[in-house]
Design a protein around this motif. Structure first.
Motif, PDB file in Angstrom:
ATOM      1  N   GLY A  25       0.749  -1.220   0.194  1.00 18.37           N
ATOM      2  CA  GLY A  25      -0.068   0.346   0.378  1.00 18.37           C
ATOM      3  C   GLY A  25       0.658   1.261   0.186  1.00 18.37           C
ATOM      4  O   GLY A  25       2.089   1.064   0.378  1.00 18.37           O
ATOM      5  N   ALA A  26       0.063   2.304  -0.170  1.00 16.78           N
ATOM      6  CA  ALA A  26       0.785   3.459  -0.847  1.00 16.78           C
ATOM      7  C   ALA A  26       1.194   4.201   1.132  1.00 16.78           C
ATOM      8  O   ALA A  26       0.758   3.510   2.004  1.00 16.78           O
ATOM      9  N   TRP A  53      11.971  -7.905  13.937  1.00 12.98           N
ATOM     10  CA  TRP A  53      11.354  -6.475  13.401  1.00 12.98           C
ATOM     11  C   TRP A  53      12.754  -5.859  12.506  1.00 12.98           C
ATOM     12  O   TRP A  53      13.461  -5.711  13.488  1.00 12.98           O
ATOM     13  N   ILE A  54      12.762  -6.589  11.563  1.00 10.24           N
ATOM     14  CA  ILE A  54      13.674  -5.295  10.614  1.00 10.24           C
ATOM     15  C   ILE A  54      13.348  -4.595   9.447  1.00 10.24           C
ATOM     16  O   ILE A  54      12.376  -4.873   9.096  1.00 10.24           O
ATOM     17  N   THR A  55      13.638  -3.731  10.206  1.00  8.16           N
ATOM     18  CA  THR A  55      13.276  -2.112   8.983  1.00  8.16           C
ATOM     19  C   THR A  55      14.136  -2.061   8.053  1.00  8.16           C
ATOM     20  O   THR A  55      15.099  -2.126   8.240  1.00  8.16           O
ATOM     21  N   VAL A  56      14.034  -2.344   7.083  1.00  4.02           N
ATOM     22  CA  VAL A  56      14.708  -1.614   5.860  1.00  4.02           C
ATOM     23  C   VAL A  56      15.133  -0.825   4.997  1.00  4.02           C
ATOM     24  O   VAL A  56      16.454  -0.505   5.231  1.00  4.02           O
ATOM     25  N   SER A  57      13.873  -0.190   4.213  1.00  5.14           N
ATOM     26  CA  SER A  57      14.170   1.215   4.501  1.00  5.14           C
ATOM     27  C   SER A  57      14.275   1.420   2.798  1.00  5.14           C
ATOM     28  O   SER A  57      15.253   0.339   2.621  1.00  5.14           O
ATOM     29  N   TRP A 117      11.657  -1.958  -0.333  1.00  3.89           N
ATOM     30  CA  TRP A 117      11.581  -0.983  -1.168  1.00  3.89           C
ATOM     31  C   TRP A 117      12.218  -1.456  -3.051  1.00  3.89           C
ATOM     32  O   TRP A 117      11.127  -1.013  -3.919  1.00  3.89           O
ATOM     33  N   SER A 118      13.048  -2.163  -3.026  1.00  2.00           N
ATOM     34  CA  SER A 118      13.488  -2.748  -4.250  1.00  2.00           C
ATOM     35  C   SER A 118      13.645  -4.053  -4.172  1.00  2.00           C
ATOM     36  O   SER A 118      13.367  -4.966  -3.006  1.00  2.00           O
ATOM     37  N   THR A 119      14.072  -4.653  -5.167  1.00  4.42           N
ATOM     38  CA  THR A 119      14.125  -5.712  -6.073  1.00  4.42           C
ATOM     39  C   THR A 119      15.285  -6.183  -5.355  1.00  4.42           C
ATOM     40  O   THR A 119      15.733  -7.664  -4.568  1.00  4.42           O
ATOM     41  N   LYS A 120      16.304  -5.726  -5.330  1.00  6.75           N
ATOM     42  CA  LYS A 120      17.864  -5.586  -5.145  1.00  6.75           C
ATOM     43  C   LYS A 120      17.663  -6.015  -3.024  1.00  6.75           C
ATOM     44  O   LYS A 120      18.733  -6.891  -2.606  1.00  6.75           O
ATOM     45  N   ALA A 121      16.905  -4.579  -2.663  1.00  5.90           N
ATOM     46  CA  ALA A 121      16.748  -5.622  -0.976  1.00  5.90           C
ATOM     47  C   ALA A 121      16.320  -6.921  -0.794  1.00  5.90           C
ATOM     48  O   ALA A 121      16.514  -7.358   0.393  1.00  5.90           O
ATOM     49  N   TRP A 122      15.315  -7.451  -1.665  1.00  2.00           N
ATOM     50  CA  TRP A 122      14.321  -8.490  -1.335  1.00  2.00           C
ATOM     51  C   TRP A 122      15.810  -9.523  -1.981  1.00  2.00           C
ATOM     52  O   TRP A 122      15.486 -11.104  -1.438  1.00  2.00           O
ATOM     53  N   ASP A 123      16.587  -9.590  -3.285  1.00  6.29           N
ATOM     54  CA  ASP A 123      17.230 -10.796  -3.755  1.00  6.29           C
ATOM     55  C   ASP A 123      18.623 -10.929  -2.366  1.00  6.29           C
ATOM     56  O   ASP A 123      18.686 -11.866  -2.405  1.00  6.29           O
ATOM     57  N   CYS A 124      18.949  -9.945  -1.822  1.00  3.03           N
ATOM     58  CA  CYS A 124      19.511 -10.273  -0.649  1.00  3.03           C
ATOM     59  C   CYS A 124      19.341 -10.688   1.124  1.00  3.03           C
ATOM     60  O   CYS A 124      19.673 -11.317   1.624  1.00  3.03           O
ATOM     61  N   THR A 143       5.192  -3.410   2.163  1.00  3.98           N
ATOM     62  CA  THR A 143       6.070  -2.830   1.118  1.00  3.98           C
ATOM     63  C   THR A 143       4.867  -1.963  -0.293  1.00  3.98           C
ATOM     64  O   THR A 143       3.554  -1.850  -0.289  1.00  3.98           O
ATOM     65  N   ARG A 144       5.231  -0.595  -0.720  1.00  2.00           N
ATOM     66  CA  ARG A 144       5.290   0.493  -1.619  1.00  2.00           C
ATOM     67  C   ARG A 144       5.022  -0.078  -3.082  1.00  2.00           C
ATOM     68  O   ARG A 144       4.318   0.278  -4.172  1.00  2.00           O
ATOM     69  N   ASN A 145       5.816  -1.360  -3.344  1.00  2.00           N
ATOM     70  CA  ASN A 145       6.043  -2.176  -4.190  1.00  2.00           C
ATOM     71  C   ASN A 145       4.880  -2.839  -4.916  1.00  2.00           C
ATOM     72  O   ASN A 145       5.693  -4.300  -4.515  1.00  2.00           O
ATOM     73  N   ARG A 146       4.587  -2.442  -5.190  1.00  3.00           N
ATOM     74  CA  ARG A 146       3.413  -3.866  -5.650  1.00  3.00           C
ATOM     75  C   ARG A 146       3.687  -4.747  -6.913  1.00  3.00           C
ATOM     76  O   ARG A 146       3.440  -5.713  -6.563  1.00  3.00           O
ATOM     77  N   ASP A 147       5.213  -4.577  -7.821  1.00  4.80           N
ATOM     78  CA  ASP A 147       5.127  -4.926  -8.929  1.00  4.80           C
ATOM     79  C   ASP A 147       6.251  -5.770  -8.065  1.00  4.80           C
ATOM     80  O   ASP A 147       6.616  -7.653  -8.533  1.00  4.80           O
ATOM     81  N   LEU A 148       6.747  -5.184  -6.877  1.00  4.62           N
ATOM     82  CA  LEU A 148       7.875  -6.114  -6.039  1.00  4.62           C
ATOM     83  C   LEU A 148       7.305  -7.676  -5.307  1.00  4.62           C
ATOM     84  O   LEU A 148       7.860  -8.492  -5.455  1.00  4.62           O
ATOM     85  N   ALA A 149       6.049  -6.996  -4.796  1.00  2.00           N
ATOM     86  CA  ALA A 149       4.979  -7.963  -4.347  1.00  2.00           C
ATOM     87  C   ALA A 149       4.912  -9.438  -5.253  1.00  2.00           C
ATOM     88  O   ALA A 149       4.897 -10.282  -4.885  1.00  2.00           O
ATOM     89  N   GLU A 150       4.025  -8.907  -6.433  1.00  2.00           N
ATOM     90  CA  GLU A 150       3.356 -10.068  -6.969  1.00  2.00           C
ATOM     91  C   GLU A 150       4.537 -10.637  -8.442  1.00  2.00           C
ATOM     92  O   GLU A 150       4.242 -11.812  -8.336  1.00  2.00           O
ATOM     93  N   GLY A 151       6.023 -10.087  -7.931  1.00  7.15           N
ATOM     94  CA  GLY A 151       6.667 -10.882  -8.891  1.00  7.15           C
ATOM     95  C   GLY A 151       7.507 -11.432  -8.033  1.00  7.15           C
ATOM     96  O   GLY A 151       8.417 -12.497  -8.193  1.00  7.15           O
ATOM     97  N   SER A 152       7.231 -11.726  -6.365  1.00  5.83           N
ATOM     98  CA  SER A 152       7.721 -12.659  -5.587  1.00  5.83           C
ATOM     99  C   SER A 152       7.167 -13.877  -5.980  1.00  5.83           C
ATOM    100  O   SER A 152       7.838 -14.597  -4.902  1.00  5.83           O
TER     101      SER A 152
END
Length: 336
Positions: A25-26, A53-57, A117-124, A143-152
């Protein structure tokens, strides 16, 4: 998405691989708030012996995040032992992921990755690198990035929606410390309805504007309403939220403005200790002692005033209900 639905989604068989639940969500919709309620619920603490609980940002350091995961999931002693093992050489990312993988092989854990936020963070940070066991573990990602979630490839993607009218009304009334009877008595029904409509069901907008209204007499609400950007109702964009929050700053008492602006020295998503912050305010000369009141108590009152105006968010509260640390929402930090 309610807390009840979230908890039901997380519960399930233990003999499965780690499941990832995405809350999308936004900014200002309450993703972190929902994840926090799930994380702190008694259901989760009883089902999962290991939690973190890990805050990524946006500005993340993967090594720091992995160290924090080890410390929270396995304990500080486990992290210390790892550093002792590699004291002769520089510790690397794969050393941390291998350590996690080995020790979590037979543990059921619950992890929140907040503000990814990013694919880079998720890949790590995705669990296939360090914790993909068959103990029924759960990972919640906001996340605010819906594409990131749907691409997982996870089927558990839940987009947060704006609040329904009833819930939005309850939240705005709670933040203004008013009841509908109070508003009716003051003849401000129409103004209240217009303000509610302009908030567009966004929790961050509602609590921010509500905190602003609470500091004013009801008779002044008309004047404040005129300054709330009308676009908020139909276009809850980042820039519009900036305007709403800038309005809150405009109406801050002069003695709170330097204290609020000072929050900009802390990094994004940093947990700010109350004691550390109030003593820094005092050292900077922002606080003046009053007759019969200690300067520290004045500073703590300023701290609580900013919390009550929803310009800071409590992050840790002790058994007595006193707020010991806080965070600043990233949109608010950008305003500062």
């Amino acid at each position: 998405m309610t807390l009840k639905i979230a908890l039901k989604m997380i519960s399930g068989s233990e003999d499965v691989e780690v499941q990832t639940i995405w809350i999308v969500g936004a900014g200002g919709l309450g993703k972190t708030t929902l994840a926090k309620k799930v994380y702190e619920s008694s259901n989760i603490t009883s089902m999962f012996p290991c939690r973190a609980w890990i805050t990524v940002s946006q500005s993340f350091d993967v090594m720091d995040l992995l160290k924090d995961m080890i410390k929270q999931l396995l304990g500080k002693e486990s992290l210390d032992n790892l550093f002792t093992k590699y004291k002769e050489v520089k510790i690397k990312e794969n050393n941390l992921t291998d350590h996690l993988k080995g020790w979590l092989r037979n543990k059921r854990y619950f992890l929140v990755l907040d503000d990814l936020w990013s694919t880079k963070a998720w890949d790590c940070l995705k669990p296939t690198l360090w914790g993909n066991n068959r103990e029924g573990s759960r990972l919640v990602v906001t996340t605010r990035n819906r594409d990131l979630a749907e691409g997982s490839s996870s089927p558990l993607v839940y987009p947060l929606q704006t609040l329904h009218r009833e819930d939005a009304t309850k939240l705005l009334l709670a933040k203004t410390n008013k009841s509908l009877c109070d508003i009716n008595k003051d003849g401000m029904n129409e103004t209240f309805e217009k303000i509610l409509k302009k908030c567009g069901g966004l929790p961050l907008a509602i609590i921010t504007i509500g905190g602003l209204l609470a500091a004013k007499d009801v008779k002044e609400w008309d004047g404040l309403y005129a300054q709330i950007p009308s676009e908020l109702e139909n276009n809850p964009s980042f820039e519009v939220m900036r305007q709403v929050l800038a309005l809150s700053y405009k109406y801050l008492p002069s003695h709170l403005k330097p204290c609020f602006l000072y929050l900009s020295i802390f990094p994004e998503d940093f947990e700010i200790q109350r004691k550390r912050l109030v003593y820094r305010w005092i050292a900077e000369g922002f606080i003046r002692a009053r007759d019969g009141v200690r300067i520290v108590d004045v500073a703590i009152k300023y701290f609580n005033d900013l919390i009550n105006r929803s310009l800071m968010q409590p992050s840790r509260v002790n058994m007595e209900g006193n707020i010991k640390s806080c965070r600043v929402h990233d949109i608010i930090r950008d305003i500062i």
